[in-house]
Design a protein around this motif. Structure first.
Motif, PDB file in Angstrom:
ATOM      1  N   GLU A   1       0.819  -1.211   0.000  1.00 43.96           N
ATOM      2  CA  GLU A   1       0.000   0.000   0.000  1.00 43.96           C
ATOM      3  C   GLU A   1       0.853   1.261   0.000  1.00 43.96           C
ATOM      4  OE1 GLU A   1       0.648  -1.196   4.316  1.00 43.96           O
ATOM      5  OE2 GLU A   1       0.157  -2.210   2.416  1.00 43.96           O
ATOM      6  N   CYS A   2       2.134   1.130   0.360  1.00 42.56           N
ATOM      7  CA  CYS A   2       3.034   2.289   0.394  1.00 42.56           C
ATOM      8  C   CYS A   2       3.723   2.548  -0.946  1.00 42.56           C
ATOM      9  CB  CYS A   2       4.083   2.125   1.491  1.00 42.56           C
ATOM     10  SG  CYS A   2       3.401   2.195   3.162  1.00 42.56           S
ATOM     11  N   ILE A   3       3.555   1.643  -1.903  1.00 43.96           N
ATOM     12  CA  ILE A   3       4.148   1.845  -3.231  1.00 43.96           C
ATOM     13  C   ILE A   3       3.649   3.159  -3.829  1.00 43.96           C
ATOM     14  CG2 ILE A   3       4.222   0.983  -5.604  1.00 43.96           C
ATOM     15  CD1 ILE A   3       4.037  -1.856  -4.419  1.00 43.96           C
ATOM     16  N   LYS A   4       2.346   3.410  -3.697  1.00 44.74           N
ATOM     17  CA  LYS A   4       1.753   4.604  -4.310  1.00 44.74           C
ATOM     18  C   LYS A   4       2.324   5.890  -3.710  1.00 44.74           C
ATOM     19  CE  LYS A   4      -2.268   4.382  -1.215  1.00 44.74           C
ATOM     20  NZ  LYS A   4      -3.734   4.159  -1.134  1.00 44.74           N
ATOM     21  N   LEU A   5       2.748   5.841  -2.446  1.00 48.78           N
ATOM     22  CA  LEU A   5       3.317   7.030  -1.826  1.00 48.78           C
ATOM     23  C   LEU A   5       4.659   7.379  -2.462  1.00 48.78           C
ATOM     24  CD1 LEU A   5       2.556   6.218   1.933  1.00 48.78           C
ATOM     25  CD2 LEU A   5       1.171   7.543   0.307  1.00 48.78           C
ATOM     26  N   VAL A   6       5.460   6.344  -2.727  1.00 45.07           N
ATOM     27  CA  VAL A   6       6.757   6.555  -3.378  1.00 45.07           C
ATOM     28  C   VAL A   6       6.554   7.015  -4.817  1.00 45.07           C
ATOM     29  CG1 VAL A   6       8.913   5.448  -4.088  1.00 45.07           C
ATOM     30  CG2 VAL A   6       7.854   4.833  -1.899  1.00 45.07           C
ATOM     31  N   SER A   7       5.673   6.325  -5.535  1.00 46.69           N
ATOM     32  CA  SER A   7       5.431   6.678  -6.941  1.00 46.69           C
ATOM     33  C   SER A   7       4.882   8.088  -7.068  1.00 46.69           C
ATOM     34  CB  SER A   7       4.457   5.678  -7.572  1.00 46.69           C
ATOM     35  OG  SER A   7       5.011   4.375  -7.595  1.00 46.69           O
ATOM     36  N   SER A   8       3.991   8.464  -6.150  1.00 46.22           N
ATOM     37  CA  SER A   8       3.400   9.800  -6.189  1.00 46.22           C
ATOM     38  C   SER A   8       4.469  10.880  -6.049  1.00 46.22           C
ATOM     39  CB  SER A   8       2.355   9.938  -5.082  1.00 46.22           C
ATOM     40  OG  SER A   8       1.814  11.237  -5.053  1.00 46.22           O
ATOM     41  N   LYS A   9       5.401  10.674  -5.140  1.00 51.53           N
ATOM     42  CA  LYS A   9       6.480  11.652  -4.965  1.00 51.53           C
ATOM     43  C   LYS A   9       7.313  11.800  -6.235  1.00 51.53           C
ATOM     44  CE  LYS A   9       7.538  12.028  -0.060  1.00 51.53           C
ATOM     45  NZ  LYS A   9       8.630  11.993   0.946  1.00 51.53           N
ATOM     46  N   LEU A  10       7.651  10.668  -6.831  1.00 48.11           N
ATOM     47  CA  LEU A  10       8.485  10.703  -8.034  1.00 48.11           C
ATOM     48  C   LEU A  10       7.742  11.339  -9.200  1.00 48.11           C
ATOM     49  CD1 LEU A  10      10.175   7.198  -7.725  1.00 48.11           C
ATOM     50  CD2 LEU A  10      11.284   9.422  -7.476  1.00 48.11           C
ATOM     51  N   LEU A  11       6.459  11.054  -9.320  1.00 52.12           N
ATOM     52  CA  LEU A  11       5.677  11.635 -10.411  1.00 52.12           C
ATOM     53  C   LEU A  11       5.551  13.151 -10.263  1.00 52.12           C
ATOM     54  CD1 LEU A  11       2.881   8.930 -10.676  1.00 52.12           C
ATOM     55  CD2 LEU A  11       4.498   9.540 -12.482  1.00 52.12           C
ATOM     56  N   LYS A  12       5.623  13.651  -9.011  1.00 49.83           N
ATOM     57  CA  LYS A  12       5.552  15.096  -8.774  1.00 49.83           C
ATOM     58  C   LYS A  12       6.932  15.749  -8.801  1.00 49.83           C
ATOM     59  CE  LYS A  12       3.115  14.605  -4.960  1.00 49.83           C
ATOM     60  NZ  LYS A  12       2.326  14.944  -3.737  1.00 49.83           N
ATOM     61  N   GLY A  13       7.967  14.935  -9.070  1.00 45.57           N
ATOM     62  CA  GLY A  13       9.320  15.475  -9.137  1.00 45.57           C
ATOM     63  C   GLY A  13       9.962  15.680  -7.784  1.00 45.57           C
ATOM     64  N   GLU A  14       9.386  15.082  -6.738  1.00 45.32           N
ATOM     65  CA  GLU A  14       9.929  15.229  -5.388  1.00 45.32           C
ATOM     66  C   GLU A  14      11.001  14.177  -5.117  1.00 45.32           C
ATOM     67  OE1 GLU A  14       6.650  15.023  -2.721  1.00 45.32           O
ATOM     68  OE2 GLU A  14       5.663  16.815  -3.528  1.00 45.32           O
ATOM     69  N   SER A  15      11.776  14.397  -4.070  1.00 44.88           N
ATOM     70  CA  SER A  15      12.857  13.480  -3.711  1.00 44.88           C
ATOM     71  C   SER A  15      12.332  12.260  -2.977  1.00 44.88           C
ATOM     72  CB  SER A  15      13.881  14.199  -2.820  1.00 44.88           C
ATOM     73  OG  SER A  15      14.471  15.282  -3.513  1.00 44.88           O
ATOM     74  N   VAL A  16      12.931  11.106  -3.253  1.00 47.86           N
ATOM     75  CA  VAL A  16      12.644   9.874  -2.530  1.00 47.86           C
ATOM     76  C   VAL A  16      13.938   9.400  -1.891  1.00 47.86           C
ATOM     77  CG1 VAL A  16      12.140   7.417  -2.835  1.00 47.86           C
ATOM     78  CG2 VAL A  16      10.649   9.136  -3.866  1.00 47.86           C
ATOM     79  N   HIS A  17      13.890   9.149  -0.582  1.00 46.38           N
ATOM     80  CA  HIS A  17      15.079   8.776   0.175  1.00 46.38           C
ATOM     81  C   HIS A  17      15.033   7.281   0.507  1.00 46.38           C
ATOM     82  CE1 HIS A  17      16.119  13.026   0.695  1.00 46.38           C
ATOM     83  NE2 HIS A  17      14.806  13.205   0.843  1.00 46.38           N
TER      84      HIS A  17
END
Length: 340
Positions: free
Chosen positions: A144-160
Motif C-alpha cells: 500500500e506504500c508503493i503509491k506514496l513513493v510513486s506519487s512523490k516521483l511523479l511530482k518530481g519530489e525526492s525519494v530517500h
C-alpha cells in the motif's frame, strides 16, 4: 513462468496458438478455447495457480471474469488482454509486480501489435519502485506504500532510500541513498532483513531481501509445531523477518523428516540436504558435538548445513531451542542489488 491462454473465436485460437509457440520457449504455456458457460470455472481454476493469464477477446469479458478473484498486487497473477485481431496487447492487472506490462510488451513484439501501457510511472518514464523491487528479488511487505513513493516521483519530489546493503549502478532521478541521519525516520524506502513492521511509523515502503539460510537439525519424527516454533522464536530473538529466509538445509538423513517438510511447504521454502562427507569438507569454526558426530558422522549439522547452502557467514550459531529437540543456526549472504 506458468501462463494460461483462453480464446473465444477461431481468430482468437489462431493467436493463442502463435503465442503458445513463442512464449513456450521460456515459459510453461497452455491454451484453450472457452466453451459455453466455462469462463468462470476456467478463471477460478487458473487465477490462483498461474503466474499469468492471457485473454484473447474483449477487455470487459476479462474484467468480469477476474473480478471475484482479485486479492492484492503482491499475490495476483499478471493479466493481459489481446483483441481477437491481435492489434493490441493490454495489461489490466499486476502490471509491475506480476509482470503484466513486461508480458504485454513481449506479446506485442511476438504479434507485431501495439502495447497499451497505462501505469503512470511507465508512461512518464519515472522509476517504478515495485518493478525494480521484483527484479532485485526483494519482498514487498507493505504494498500500500508503493503509491506514496510513486506519487512523490511523479511530482518530481525526492525519494530517500535506506539500504543495509550496497547498491550498484547509477541512482534513478530524484532518488537518494542513505543520505539522511542514521535512523529510519524520514526514509521513503527501507531495504533490510530486519523486522521493522512494528517500528516504522512513517509509511516507509519496506523491502526484504531473501538472504538468510536456516540450518536445522532435530530428533527423529519431530513435530511440525516444534520445528516452526523453534525457527520463528530464533528469528524473533534476532529481529529478522520471516520473508528474509531463502532456504532450509540439513543433513541427508533428515531429507524425509516430516516436520521440516511441512515447514518448507507452508512457507514455500526449498529444503536441501547434504551428506556427512560434504558437511565435513567445510573448513571453519563450528560448535562441535561428539554426541552428534557419533549419531550422524558429522560434529555439527545446523551450522555446517547453513554455510553449505548459503556459501555465506554465520550470524547465529547453534541454538538448542530450549530443549525442543531442534537445533537451529542462521547464515547470511549479502544480496547483489543494482539500480540497473
Amino acid at each position: 513462468m506458468k501462463v494460461s491462454i483462453i480464446a473465444f473465436t477461431d481468430n482468437g485460437m489462431e493467436i493463442a496458438y502463435k503465442l503458445s509457440n513463442s512464449l513456450s520457449e521460456a515459459n510453461d504455456v497452455d491454451f484453450t478455447r472457452c466453451g459455453k458457460g466455462a469462463l468462470s470455472t476456467w478463471t477460478e481454476e487458473h487465477f490462483s495457480t498461474n503466474d499469468a493469464l492471457i485473454f484473447i477477446g474483449a477487455i470487459g469479458i476479462a474484467l468480469r471474469a477476474i473480478a471475484p478473484y482479485i486479492k492484492t498486487k503482491t499475490k495476483d497473477p499478471a493479466v493481459v488482454v489481446v483483441d481477437e485481431l491481435g492489434q493490441f496487447s493490454i495489461p489490466i492487472l499486476s502490471g509491475h509486480i506480476g509482470g503484466a506490462n513486461e508480458l504485454a510488451l513481449q506479446i506485442a513484439e511476438d504479434l507485431g501489435s501495439i502495447p497499451v501501457i497505462t501505469t503512470a510511472t511507465d508512461i512518464n518514464k519515472v522509476f517504478a519502485v515495485d518493478t525494480w523491487a521484483k527484479s532485485q528479488g526483494l519482498n514487498i511487505l507493505n504494498p500500500e506504500c508503493i503509491k506514496l513513493v510513486s506519487s512523490k516521483l511523479l511530482k518530481g519530489e525526492s525519494v530517500h532510500v535506506k539500504s543495509d546493503y550496497p547498491i550498484q549502478g547509477n541512482l534513478p532521478k530524484n532518488v537518494y541513498l542513505n543520505d539522511l541521519e542514521d535512523s529510519n525516520a524520514g526514509y521513503d524506502v527501507i531495504i533490510t532483513h530486519k523486522d521493522l513492521e512494528n517500528e516504522c511509523k512513517n509509511d516507509a515502503l519496506l523491502l526484504v531481501p531473501q538472504i538468510i539460510t536456516v540450518g536445522i537439525g532435530c530428533r527423529k519424527d519431530i513435530s511440525f509445531e516444534a520445528i516452526e516454533s523453534s525457527i520463528l522464536n530464533i528469528l524473533e530473538s534476532e529481529n529478522y523477518h520471516i520473508l528474509a529466509i531463502n532456504a532450509l538445509a540439513s543433513i541427508d538423513k533428515k531429507a524425509n523428516e516430516k516436520g521440516i517438510l511441512e515447514f518448507s511447504k507452508k512457507y514455500d521454502l526449498p529444503f536441501n540436504t547434504y551428506s556427512a562427507e560434504e558437511l565435513n569438507s567445510l573448513e571453519g569454526d563450528f560448535t562441535k558435538s561428539e554426541f552428534v558426530k557419533s549419531i550422524v558422522e558429522v560434529d555439527n549439522v545446523c551450522e555446517r548445513s547453513a554455510i553449505m547452502e548459503s556459501n555465506g557467514k554465520l550470524i547465529r550459531r547453534k541454538d538448542t531451542c530450549d530443549g525442543a529437540g531442534v537445533t537451529v543456526a542462521l547464515a547470511i549472504n549479502d544480496p547483489n542489488i543494482s539500480w540497473e
